[in-house]
Motif scaffolding. Structure first.
Motif, PDB file in Angstrom:
ATOM      1  N   ILE A 669       0.761  -1.262   0.096  1.00 42.61           N
ATOM      2  CA  ILE A 669       0.063  -0.042  -0.107  1.00 42.61           C
ATOM      3  C   ILE A 669       0.777   1.222  -0.119  1.00 42.61           C
ATOM      4  CG2 ILE A 669      -1.630   1.524   1.364  1.00 42.61           C
ATOM      5  CD1 ILE A 669      -2.704  -1.451   2.561  1.00 42.61           C
ATOM      6  N   PHE A 670       1.830   1.348   0.874  1.00 50.19           N
ATOM      7  CA  PHE A 670       2.745   2.463   0.891  1.00 50.19           C
ATOM      8  C   PHE A 670       3.266   2.748  -0.478  1.00 50.19           C
ATOM      9  CE2 PHE A 670       7.034   4.109   1.702  1.00 50.19           C
ATOM     10  CZ  PHE A 670       6.777   5.327   2.348  1.00 50.19           C
ATOM     11  N   LEU A 671       3.835   1.508  -0.979  1.00 49.45           N
ATOM     12  CA  LEU A 671       4.585   1.800  -2.354  1.00 49.45           C
ATOM     13  C   LEU A 671       3.750   2.270  -3.521  1.00 49.45           C
ATOM     14  CD1 LEU A 671       7.177   1.023  -4.100  1.00 49.45           C
ATOM     15  CD2 LEU A 671       6.353  -1.080  -4.450  1.00 49.45           C
ATOM     16  N   LEU A 672       2.596   1.945  -3.393  1.00 43.62           N
ATOM     17  CA  LEU A 672       1.501   2.300  -4.296  1.00 43.62           C
ATOM     18  C   LEU A 672       1.025   3.794  -4.057  1.00 43.62           C
ATOM     19  CD1 LEU A 672      -0.528   1.561  -6.610  1.00 43.62           C
ATOM     20  CD2 LEU A 672      -2.248   0.945  -4.842  1.00 43.62           C
ATOM     21  N   VAL A 673       0.945   4.033  -3.000  1.00 40.95           N
ATOM     22  CA  VAL A 673       0.553   5.588  -2.716  1.00 40.95           C
ATOM     23  C   VAL A 673       1.713   6.370  -3.017  1.00 40.95           C
ATOM     24  CG1 VAL A 673       0.216   7.131  -0.746  1.00 40.95           C
ATOM     25  CG2 VAL A 673      -1.145   5.083  -0.950  1.00 40.95           C
ATOM     26  N   ILE A 678       4.203  10.559  -6.634  1.00 43.88           N
ATOM     27  CA  ILE A 678       5.289  10.938  -7.431  1.00 43.88           C
ATOM     28  C   ILE A 678       4.700  11.269  -8.850  1.00 43.88           C
ATOM     29  CG2 ILE A 678       7.492  10.227  -8.955  1.00 43.88           C
ATOM     30  CD1 ILE A 678       7.891   8.341  -6.257  1.00 43.88           C
ATOM     31  N   ILE A 679       3.880  10.549  -9.329  1.00 42.16           N
ATOM     32  CA  ILE A 679       3.300  10.650 -10.697  1.00 42.16           C
ATOM     33  C   ILE A 679       2.308  12.130 -10.559  1.00 42.16           C
ATOM     34  CG2 ILE A 679       1.412   9.950 -12.263  1.00 42.16           C
ATOM     35  CD1 ILE A 679       1.960   7.109 -11.634  1.00 42.16           C
ATOM     36  N   LEU A 680       1.674  12.587  -9.563  1.00 41.62           N
ATOM     37  CA  LEU A 680       1.094  13.658  -9.456  1.00 41.62           C
ATOM     38  C   LEU A 680       2.037  14.682  -9.519  1.00 41.62           C
ATOM     39  CD1 LEU A 680      -1.801  12.585  -6.950  1.00 41.62           C
ATOM     40  CD2 LEU A 680      -2.117  13.104  -9.245  1.00 41.62           C
ATOM     41  N   LEU A 681       3.001  14.684  -8.489  1.00 41.40           N
ATOM     42  CA  LEU A 681       3.816  15.804  -8.565  1.00 41.40           C
ATOM     43  C   LEU A 681       4.654  16.060 -10.068  1.00 41.40           C
ATOM     44  CD1 LEU A 681       5.840  14.790  -5.276  1.00 41.40           C
ATOM     45  CD2 LEU A 681       4.310  16.715  -5.726  1.00 41.40           C
TER      46      LEU A 681
END
Length: 703
Positions: A669-673, A678-681
């Motif tokens: 879950i942590f990796l997915l979030v 990162i993608i949003l940034l």
């Protein structure tokens, strides 16, 4: 009838009742008084235990088998009390299964050992495990109120010579396959060598294969680790000494009287048959036979399915060649409840300990996010400034929590487990409560005795991965992985002698204790039967240079190699071996696949002669000696000395991040979030750049 005659009859009957032995506690059904075994005694020894503190407890469990008719249970206690003991105030109280039945004062305070025999009430026994608990109250002389409870002078030692002796008899004969099956691996049968497998003298790989599957399947159900099931042949006189016999042989190799039994019970060309015989003198024999190898091996495998075997309430079973006799496939558990279906109760002040054994695959290592979840309650009259709960694994503390008055009615704790703790094979979990009461000596009242209770909801969460290191610390992996044989090919001498057969019996008795059910794959081969399937398997080879050509042909791959004539081991970079001494050695060596097959391994159990083979077999074939082996090569001599070495470079102990993530839901879950953030940034940065007309030109970013 005259009154005097009636009186005499009544007196005779009364006298008979008076002189008749006390009735036994029967756990095996209706006794057959005219067909009883001779009484025998099963002894369970204590371990050395030191009881420290004003209040202390020592415990020992012992076993009552289902078919034992118990005559007496005698507790022999060997102890020594502190020289400062106040023998007028100090006491020992003994309980069986939570019920007190005997109390005594320490004999004196001379510092000498003392022994006492105490009979345990039969009505308090139960089938299976029974628990003897000894509660100590050790008050020292001239002790000051409110001080003696923390003194280091309060102690009492219980010695390993203390024992629980159960005297019993049982029905001489069994009447069903299920009854025989359970008697075959009972603790008394194992300890006293009453059970054995018997095969023919024809050197049949199928018979040996079926016997080893049977040994493994039965071994994983046994209570104690001591004892083994020898593999004998029809010509071996030792077979006549066994009370419980499992004969596994092809139909054409059976003695005539056993073939007649198979014929009378419907054997045919396709199927196997199991026939139980009572042969007199207390001897019970289960014949397992078939006219083809596939059916015979399938019948041997069935012995590892206890649920199915316990359904066989008749003396005969016709087993179809294709009948499904396999158990479910067991995997390494993630959640393990260990406090019992009724929880665990702690009674008394100060340091109270409960120990639990957890069985786990030998080839597993801890990863992140393993933890204890403990649910518990405790009394409200504690000194909450000093009372706490502690949990440990293999005597290594994992964590503690203080007890709180506001949570006495229902408390819980989640304690993470460090990944450097070894959980391979079985391990011990201890949950300790330190139950302190203010001014205990000043206000001692029975009603104030503290308690704690560990609920059945208590559990252990284990995240683990397979260890890749091919060393004896991980044995029997990779030959047994996740409770099953892992595509094992066993290469044996063309002519199997009695010593090698018993070595195999001992080895597979030990390996079988690491299995569950009967789903693993095990194939017995002669050296010239190595086929394509065997080349891709995990290989175990057992024998000498002279009697097993497979060992001879792979001598150049061994860490400890034989000389040209195979009569001694040669020196190598690890050890200089005197040629004469080398003749007395046996060796166990863990190699990677002899045929370069990825993920496969070979175990070579080799020696120049039978004497050396027995020497190394005494270590691979006994649970208590298995821990003496380490690294990837071991030597054992006839004097019991063991030397271990490591030739292969150790695997990187750091578990790959991908492996940890694969077993850790929180990490996933942590990796997915993190990836989404990162993608949003990145997307936001691109939008800002475009909105402001910023472009990358020669010399840098420019508007």
């Amino acid at each position: 009838m005259k009154r005097s005659t009636i009186t005499i009859v009544l007196l005779v009957l009364l006298l008979g009742l008076l002189i008749e032995p006390a009735s036994a506690a029967n756990y095996g059904g209706v006794p057959q008084s005219d067909l009883r075994t001779e009484p025998q005694t099963f002894v369970t020894s204590f371990s050395d235990q030191s009881m420290k503190g004003l209040f202390s407890t020592a415990e020992q469990t012992f076993w009552i088998a289902k078919d034992w008719d118990v005559e007496t249970v005698l507790l022999h206690l060997e102890y020594r009390a502190t020289q400062l003991a106040d023998t007028q105030l100090s006491s020992l109280t003994v309980a069986i299964n939570g019920t007190y039945f005997y109390s005594l004062r320490p004999a004196d305070n001379s510092g000498n050992r003392h022994g006492i025999d105490i009979y345990v009430p039969l009505e308090l026994l139960q089938q299976g495990y029974n628990n003897i608990r000894i509660d100590g109250y050790m008050r020292t002389q001239n002790a000051l109120p409110c001080v003696d409870d923390v003194s280091e002078a309060n102690w009492l030692d219980i010695f390993k010579e203390s024992t629980v002796s159960v005297r019993f008899d049982k029905n001489a004969f069994t009447t069903s396959i299920a009854a025989f099956y359970n008697r075959f691996f009972e603790v008394d049968a194992l300890r006293y060598g009453e059970s054995a497998f018997i095969i023919s003298d024809s050197d049949s790989p199928a018979e040996l294969n079926a016997a080893l599957l049977g040994i493994s399947g039965i071994s994983n159900q046994t209570i104690y680790t001591d004892g083994y099931f020898p593999i004998l042949t029809f010509s071996d006189p030792a077979g006549n000494l066994s009370r419980n016999r499992i004969i596994i042989a092809r139909y054409d190799q059976l003695p005539e009287n056993y073939r007649n039994q198979a014929d009378q019970n419907g054997i045919d060309d396709e199927n196997a048959v199991l026939v139980l015989l009572n042969e007199g003198s207390g001897i019970n024999t289960l014949i397992i036979t078939a006219k083809n190898d596939v059916a015979l091996i399938n019948a041997g495998r069935m012995l590892g399915n206890p649920a199915l075997m316990n359904q066989l309430q008749a003396p005969v079973k016709l087993l179809g060649k294709t009948e499904d006799i396999k158990t479910e496939v067991y995997e390494a558990e993630t959640y393990i409840s260990f406090a019992g279906s009724e929880g665990s109760y702690y009674n008394g002040a100060f340091h109270q300990v409960k120990e639990f054994t957890i069985n786990y695959p030998a080839n597993r290592s801890l990863t992140n996010a393993s933890e204890f979840y403990l649910n518990y309650r405790y009394s409200e009259n504690l000194d909450f400034d000093r009372s706490l709960m502690t949990v440990s694994i293999n005597d290594v503390p994992v964590g503690s929590r203080k007890l709180s008055q506001s949570k006495a009615g229902g408390d819980e704790a989640t304690i993470p487990i460090p990944i450097d703790i070894d959980i391979g094979s079985s391990f011990q979990v201890k949950v300790t409560f330190d139950l302190e009461i203010k001014d205990l000596w000043c206000s001692l009242r029975q009603g104030d005795m503290p308690w704690a209770y560990l609920t059945p909801n208590t559990m252990l969460k284990i995240n683990s991965v397979t260890s890749q290191d091919l060393i004896f610390e991980n044995y029997p992996a990779p030959f047994v992985t996740d409770y099953s044989y892992n595509a094992v090919s066993l290469v044996v001498p063309d002519q199997l002698d009695g010593e090698t057969a018993n070595l195999l019996a001992k080895m597979f008795r030990v390996m079988g204790r690491y299995t569950r059910g009967n789903t693993g794959e095990l194939t017995v081969l002669y050296p010239d039967e190595m086929n394509e399937t065997a080349l891709y398997s995990n290989i175990i080879a057992v024998g000498t240079y002279q009697n097993n050509s497979f060992i001879k042909s792979n001598n150049d791959k061994l860490y400890f190699q034989f000389g040209e004539d195979g009569t001694t081991f040669l020196s190598n970079e690890k050890l200089v071996i005197d040629p004469t001494y080398g003749k007395t050695l046996g060796s166990a060596q863990l190699l990677t696949s002899l045929y370069s097959k990825p993920g496969r391994a070979s175990l070579m159990v080799v020696a120049p002669n039978q004497t050396g083979l027995v020497a190394i077999g005494n270590n691979l074939g006994e649970m208590k000696n298995l821990g003496r082996l380490s690294g990837d090569a071991a030597l054992a001599d006839t004097n019991g000395n063991v030397q271990s070495y490591r030739f292969k470079a150790p695997k990187n102990p750091t578990i790959a991040v991908v492996q940890q993530i694969s077993v850790n839901q929180e990490a996933q879950i942590f990796l997915l979030v993190s990836i989404m953030v990162i993608i949003l940034l990145a997307a936001g940065l691109i939008m800002v750049v475009r909105k402001n007309g910023i472009e990358l030109k020669k010399g840098g970013w420019r508007k």
